[in-house]
Design a protein around this motif. Structure first.
Motif, PDB file in Angstrom:
ATOM      1  N   VAL A 102      25.963  28.756  32.016  1.00 57.84           N
ATOM      2  CA  VAL A 102      26.335  30.364  32.596  1.00 57.84           C
ATOM      3  C   VAL A 102      27.280  30.288  33.654  1.00 57.84           C
ATOM      4  CG1 VAL A 102      25.545  32.489  33.585  1.00 57.84           C
ATOM      5  CG2 VAL A 102      24.123  31.151  31.613  1.00 57.84           C
ATOM      6  N   GLY A 103      27.165  29.326  34.563  1.00 59.74           N
ATOM      7  CA  GLY A 103      28.028  29.282  35.836  1.00 59.74           C
ATOM      8  C   GLY A 103      29.431  28.784  35.259  1.00 59.74           C
ATOM      9  N   GLY A 104      29.471  27.838  34.115  1.00 55.49           N
ATOM     10  CA  GLY A 104      30.771  27.538  33.610  1.00 55.49           C
ATOM     11  C   GLY A 104      31.921  28.632  32.931  1.00 55.49           C
ATOM     12  N   TYR A 105      30.918  29.435  32.215  1.00 50.54           N
ATOM     13  CA  TYR A 105      31.377  30.711  31.738  1.00 50.54           C
ATOM     14  C   TYR A 105      31.913  31.665  32.650  1.00 50.54           C
ATOM     15  CZ  TYR A 105      30.373  29.348  26.928  1.00 50.54           C
ATOM     16  OH  TYR A 105      30.125  28.536  25.835  1.00 50.54           O
ATOM     17  N   VAL A 106      31.188  31.797  33.786  1.00 48.83           N
ATOM     18  CA  VAL A 106      31.492  32.899  34.817  1.00 48.83           C
ATOM     19  C   VAL A 106      32.801  32.079  35.597  1.00 48.83           C
ATOM     20  CG1 VAL A 106      30.878  34.016  37.018  1.00 48.83           C
ATOM     21  CG2 VAL A 106      29.090  33.652  35.146  1.00 48.83           C
ATOM     22  N   ARG A 107      32.887  31.222  35.796  1.00 42.33           N
ATOM     23  CA  ARG A 107      33.974  30.368  36.599  1.00 42.33           C
ATOM     24  C   ARG A 107      35.196  30.467  35.778  1.00 42.33           C
ATOM     25  NH1 ARG A 107      29.923  26.627  37.969  1.00 42.33           N
ATOM     26  NH2 ARG A 107      30.708  25.111  36.510  1.00 42.33           N
ATOM     27  N   LEU A 108      35.117  30.300  34.575  1.00 40.92           N
ATOM     28  CA  LEU A 108      36.145  30.259  33.651  1.00 40.92           C
ATOM     29  C   LEU A 108      36.943  31.861  33.456  1.00 40.92           C
ATOM     30  CD1 LEU A 108      38.043  28.864  31.387  1.00 40.92           C
ATOM     31  CD2 LEU A 108      36.171  29.515  29.787  1.00 40.92           C
ATOM     32  N   ALA A 109      35.869  32.742  33.396  1.00 44.01           N
ATOM     33  CA  ALA A 109      36.273  34.259  33.457  1.00 44.01           C
ATOM     34  C   ALA A 109      37.031  34.537  34.835  1.00 44.01           C
ATOM     35  CB  ALA A 109      35.200  35.088  33.169  1.00 44.01           C
ATOM     36  N   MET A 110      36.312  34.370  35.834  1.00 44.97           N
ATOM     37  CA  MET A 110      36.839  34.196  37.169  1.00 44.97           C
ATOM     38  C   MET A 110      38.151  33.683  37.132  1.00 44.97           C
ATOM     39  SD  MET A 110      33.286  34.329  39.561  1.00 44.97           S
ATOM     40  CE  MET A 110      34.290  34.629  41.019  1.00 44.97           C
ATOM     41  N   GLY A 111      38.203  32.491  36.697  1.00 43.24           N
ATOM     42  CA  GLY A 111      39.685  31.772  36.838  1.00 43.24           C
ATOM     43  C   GLY A 111      40.768  32.492  36.162  1.00 43.24           C
ATOM     44  N   GLY A 112      40.329  32.933  35.078  1.00 41.44           N
ATOM     45  CA  GLY A 112      41.226  33.604  34.239  1.00 41.44           C
ATOM     46  C   GLY A 112      41.516  34.924  34.654  1.00 41.44           C
ATOM     47  N   ILE A 113      40.623  35.793  35.422  1.00 43.27           N
ATOM     48  CA  ILE A 113      41.023  36.872  35.995  1.00 43.27           C
ATOM     49  C   ILE A 113      41.947  36.879  37.058  1.00 43.27           C
ATOM     50  CG2 ILE A 113      40.272  38.918  36.990  1.00 43.27           C
ATOM     51  CD1 ILE A 113      37.556  38.684  35.175  1.00 43.27           C
ATOM     52  N   VAL A 114      41.737  35.954  37.983  1.00 37.95           N
ATOM     53  CA  VAL A 114      42.321  35.548  39.288  1.00 37.95           C
ATOM     54  C   VAL A 114      43.659  35.014  38.779  1.00 37.95           C
ATOM     55  CG1 VAL A 114      42.598  34.338  41.434  1.00 37.95           C
ATOM     56  CG2 VAL A 114      40.460  35.339  40.700  1.00 37.95           C
ATOM     57  N   ALA A 115      44.021  34.181  37.812  1.00 32.20           N
ATOM     58  CA  ALA A 115      45.032  33.735  37.613  1.00 32.20           C
ATOM     59  C   ALA A 115      46.016  34.868  36.971  1.00 32.20           C
ATOM     60  CB  ALA A 115      44.888  32.486  36.613  1.00 32.20           C
ATOM     61  N   GLY A 116      45.380  35.617  35.947  1.00 34.62           N
ATOM     62  CA  GLY A 116      46.187  36.754  35.433  1.00 34.62           C
ATOM     63  C   GLY A 116      46.663  37.848  36.439  1.00 34.62           C
ATOM     64  N   VAL A 117      45.976  37.998  37.537  1.00 30.36           N
ATOM     65  CA  VAL A 117      46.385  39.113  38.669  1.00 30.36           C
ATOM     66  C   VAL A 117      47.627  38.284  39.435  1.00 30.36           C
ATOM     67  CG1 VAL A 117      45.634  39.986  40.626  1.00 30.36           C
ATOM     68  CG2 VAL A 117      44.189  40.276  38.751  1.00 30.36           C
ATOM     69  N   LEU A 118      47.506  36.961  39.668  1.00 29.24           N
ATOM     70  CA  LEU A 118      48.496  36.317  40.512  1.00 29.24           C
ATOM     71  C   LEU A 118      49.685  36.207  39.488  1.00 29.24           C
ATOM     72  CD1 LEU A 118      46.573  33.664  42.248  1.00 29.24           C
ATOM     73  CD2 LEU A 118      47.510  35.827  43.141  1.00 29.24           C
ATOM     74  N   GLN A 119      49.718  35.938  38.097  1.00 27.51           N
ATOM     75  CA  GLN A 119      50.587  35.759  37.572  1.00 27.51           C
ATOM     76  C   GLN A 119      51.324  37.170  37.321  1.00 27.51           C
ATOM     77  OE1 GLN A 119      49.157  34.169  33.762  1.00 27.51           O
ATOM     78  NE2 GLN A 119      49.146  32.153  34.688  1.00 27.51           N
ATOM     79  N   TRP A 120      50.612  38.397  37.271  1.00 29.55           N
ATOM     80  CA  TRP A 120      51.094  39.800  37.151  1.00 29.55           C
ATOM     81  C   TRP A 120      52.090  40.038  38.207  1.00 29.55           C
ATOM     82  CZ3 TRP A 120      49.731  43.936  40.122  1.00 29.55           C
ATOM     83  CH2 TRP A 120      50.423  45.455  39.778  1.00 29.55           C
ATOM     84  N   LEU A 121      51.564  39.590  39.412  1.00 29.23           N
ATOM     85  CA  LEU A 121      52.197  39.841  40.726  1.00 29.23           C
ATOM     86  C   LEU A 121      53.504  39.132  40.862  1.00 29.23           C
ATOM     87  CD1 LEU A 121      49.253  39.758  43.590  1.00 29.23           C
ATOM     88  CD2 LEU A 121      50.442  41.600  42.721  1.00 29.23           C
ATOM     89  N   VAL A 122      53.561  37.829  40.226  1.00 28.68           N
ATOM     90  CA  VAL A 122      54.767  37.159  40.194  1.00 28.68           C
ATOM     91  C   VAL A 122      55.780  37.674  39.146  1.00 28.68           C
ATOM     92  CG1 VAL A 122      55.972  34.959  39.462  1.00 28.68           C
ATOM     93  CG2 VAL A 122      54.068  35.092  40.910  1.00 28.68           C
ATOM     94  N   LEU A 123      55.208  38.246  37.881  1.00 26.22           N
ATOM     95  CA  LEU A 123      56.148  38.961  37.152  1.00 26.22           C
ATOM     96  C   LEU A 123      56.712  40.168  37.344  1.00 26.22           C
ATOM     97  CD1 LEU A 123      54.633  37.581  33.650  1.00 26.22           C
ATOM     98  CD2 LEU A 123      56.834  36.952  34.592  1.00 26.22           C
ATOM     99  N   ARG A 124      55.840  40.931  38.076  1.00 27.25           N
ATOM    100  CA  ARG A 124      56.318  42.397  38.145  1.00 27.25           C
ATOM    101  C   ARG A 124      57.603  42.482  38.981  1.00 27.25           C
ATOM    102  NH1 ARG A 124      53.030  45.569  42.648  1.00 27.25           N
ATOM    103  NH2 ARG A 124      53.278  44.092  44.312  1.00 27.25           N
ATOM    104  N   ARG A 125      57.848  41.594  39.934  1.00 20.78           N
ATOM    105  CA  ARG A 125      59.084  41.798  40.479  1.00 20.78           C
ATOM    106  C   ARG A 125      60.435  41.470  39.564  1.00 20.78           C
ATOM    107  NH1 ARG A 125      58.958  37.796  45.132  1.00 20.78           N
ATOM    108  NH2 ARG A 125      57.588  36.518  43.500  1.00 20.78           N
ATOM    109  N   HIS A 126      60.071  40.626  38.494  1.00 20.41           N
ATOM    110  CA  HIS A 126      61.241  40.497  37.908  1.00 20.41           C
ATOM    111  C   HIS A 126      61.345  41.300  36.437  1.00 20.41           C
ATOM    112  CE1 HIS A 126      62.092  36.518  40.041  1.00 20.41           C
ATOM    113  NE2 HIS A 126      60.557  36.268  40.114  1.00 20.41           N
TER     114      HIS A 126
END
Length: 64
Positions: free
Chosen positions: A37-61
């Motif tokens: 369960v912890g592995g799936y939660v960490r995977l989901a959290m990592g994907g969400i945080v990475a997606g938000v940070l990638q969106w912040l990078v891309l939105r300027r361009h």
């Protein structure tokens, strides 16, 4: 042409940095109880945080 190449490398650098930081933060912030369960939660959290940070990078361009 040279400025586009410079922009490409800069965008690539920030994209990789956002992805790395997102997965690292998601992996360390997740629960450490049950390994499955912890592995799936960490995977989901990592994907969400990475997606938000990638969106912040891309939105300027994309806006340009």
């Amino acid at each position: 042409m040279r400025s586009m190449m410079h922009l490409g490398w800069r965008l690539w650098f920030w994209w990789v940095l956002a992805s790395t930081l997102g997965w690292a933060v998601g992996d360390t912030a997740g629960p450490s109880g049950d390994i499955i369960v912890g592995g799936y939660v960490r995977l989901a959290m990592g994907g969400i945080v990475a997606g938000v940070l990638q969106w912040l990078v891309l939105r300027r361009h994309i806006a340009q």
